[in-house]
Enzyme design. Structure first.
Site, PDB file in Angstrom:
ATOM      1  N   ARG A 172       0.829  -1.209   0.000  1.00 29.12           N
ATOM      2  CA  ARG A 172       0.000   0.000   0.000  1.00 29.12           C
ATOM      3  C   ARG A 172       0.865   1.261   0.000  1.00 29.12           C
ATOM      4  O   ARG A 172       0.572   2.249   0.656  1.00 29.12           O
ATOM      5  CB  ARG A 172      -0.954   0.021   1.199  1.00 29.12           C
ATOM      6  CG  ARG A 172      -1.844  -1.189   1.312  1.00 29.12           C
ATOM      7  CD  ARG A 172      -2.819  -1.282   0.130  1.00 29.12           C
ATOM      8  NE  ARG A 172      -3.699  -2.445   0.298  1.00 29.12           N
ATOM      9  CZ  ARG A 172      -3.426  -3.663  -0.162  1.00 29.12           C
ATOM     10  NH1 ARG A 172      -2.304  -3.866  -0.853  1.00 29.12           N
ATOM     11  NH2 ARG A 172      -4.256  -4.665   0.025  1.00 29.12           N
ATOM     12  N   SER A 245     -11.692  -0.854   2.560  1.00 27.95           N
ATOM     13  CA  SER A 245     -10.925  -1.129   3.777  1.00 27.95           C
ATOM     14  C   SER A 245     -10.304   0.161   4.297  1.00 27.95           C
ATOM     15  O   SER A 245      -9.544   0.813   3.584  1.00 27.95           O
ATOM     16  CB  SER A 245      -9.837  -2.160   3.495  1.00 27.95           C
ATOM     17  OG  SER A 245     -10.409  -3.383   3.099  1.00 27.95           O
ATOM     18  N   GLU A 342      -5.708   3.372   5.531  1.00 29.23           N
ATOM     19  CA  GLU A 342      -5.391   3.270   4.108  1.00 29.23           C
ATOM     20  C   GLU A 342      -5.706   4.565   3.378  1.00 29.23           C
ATOM     21  O   GLU A 342      -4.899   5.038   2.587  1.00 29.23           O
ATOM     22  CB  GLU A 342      -6.153   2.103   3.466  1.00 29.23           C
ATOM     23  CG  GLU A 342      -5.514   0.750   3.681  1.00 29.23           C
ATOM     24  CD  GLU A 342      -5.987  -0.273   2.656  1.00 29.23           C
ATOM     25  OE1 GLU A 342      -6.373   0.135   1.541  1.00 29.23           O
ATOM     26  OE2 GLU A 342      -5.957  -1.470   2.963  1.00 29.23           O
TER      27      GLU A 342
END
Length: 350
Positions: A172, A245, A342
């Protein structure tokens, strides 16, 4: 709201952003710049209203939380061309503009007989956003299939081409996330194989394929399995505001993992990105702390997936951020594990 229209771009003043973020929170851009022709970007950025001002790029706003009004100018790319620019014996290079819908690109690749992106089906967002977060799901990461990212370098004021190594992809993570003020992604080239070893060992994909009767699965079958799973587990952002998410799965040293397992024997652990580390399930940690399905006002956690923060209607970005902070704090207190968001937080600090 006043508008200034030029060849290849349009500048609007006091633009509402509720429809430009998937949490559907209210926010206003002092200036909103829509770019249809990336080659016009230098001219657009030199417009006196926005020259030198902070710049926030929004694709579909599927990986941001607007906790306040963004400073300066919001930039949206509206270039939506997709094409195969090179054929090889065993793969092809597909080029897509930054404004292309991500899921539409996955479907395009499958229609062309190309594989690699099938596990990333139905992820909300645009092509221009996908390298920033190195989007991943069901055992795949987009960085594994990126050939070149085409971007405008605000430092050199030049268009540049960055190969996968230049992009510094991680879990990520990427150079674009590390230097958010530098690069403006205008297009991405993908190296997609004709034949690809399918990733089937993650999150019930084999079971879903079996229920579909697809014992001899191809890439299109895997994509459909992922679509089915995501539709069951994740709320449609067009119906219920969310950004997928919200927390990363924590990557921890093996020694810390072992200590946690000694105290919490049922804690699931997955392989990390590198040797000497493991990955925890943020969803499991959050659920164990009692947050799954919890709601306060219009801010809440999905009852179907503990990783998904949702806006039931009129929650503000600041309220959602406060809710997320309290989730992370409860996990830290119980497990001594730090959760990281995130989405990019705009208008406030995490």
């Amino acid at each position: 709201m006043s508008d200034a229209v030029q060849t290849g771009w349009q500048l609007s003043e006091q633009a509402p952003l509720r429809t430009l973020n998937t949490f559907h929170v209210e926010a206003t851009a002092r200036w909103l710049l829509n770019v249809q022709a990336p080659e016009a970007l230098p001219q657009a950025l030199a417009a006196p209203e926005i020259a030198g001002q902070p710049l926030l790029v929004l694709g579909s706003g599927s990986n941001v939380l607007l906790a306040g009004d963004p400073p300066g100018c919001v930039l949206c790319f509206d270039n939506r061309e997709t094409s195969i620019i090179a054929h090889r014996a065993d793969h092809a290079i597909v080029r897509a503009g930054a404004g292309v819908n991500w899921h539409a690109l996955v479907l395009y690749a499958l229609q062309q007989g190309l594989s690699g992106l099938e596990n990333l089906a139905l992820i909300p967002g645009t092509v221009g956003a996908c390298p920033i977060q190195n989007i991943g799901a069901y055992g795949a990461q987009v960085g594994d299939f990126i050939h070149v990212v085409e971007a405008f370098d605000r430092h050199s004021q030049q268009f540049v081409r960055l190969d996968a190594a230049d992009c510094a992809f991680g879990y990520r993570d990427s150079v674009f996330k590390q230097q958010p003020e530098r690069y403006l992604i205008v297009a991405v080239e993908f190296n997609l194989p004709l034949l690809h070893e399918l990733r089937l060992d993650y999150a019930g994909i084999r079971e879903e394929l079996a229920s579909m009767g697809a014992e001899l699965a191809g890439a299109a079958d895997v994509a459909q399995a992922v679509i089915n799973i995501r539709r069951r587990k994740l709320p449609d952002p067009d119906v219920l505001g969310n950004a997928g998410s919200f927390f990363k799965n924590p990557l921890l040293p093996s020694e810390q993992i072992a200590a946690l397992q000694a105290s919490f024997a049922d804690m699931p652990v997955y392989p990390g990105e590198h040797a000497g580390q493991g990955k925890l399930s943020a969803a499991w940690l959050i659920e164990q702390c009692g947050w799954k399905g919890k709601r306060e006002g219009d801010a809440g956690v999905s009852p179907d997936h503990a990783l998904v923060l949702v806006n039931y209607g009129t929650a503000t970005g600041a309220q959602l951020l406060d809710f997320a902070r309290r989730i992370a704090e409860s996990v830290r207190e119980r497990y001594s594990v730090i959760l990281e968001p995130e989405p990019r937080i705009i208008g406030a600090h995490w």
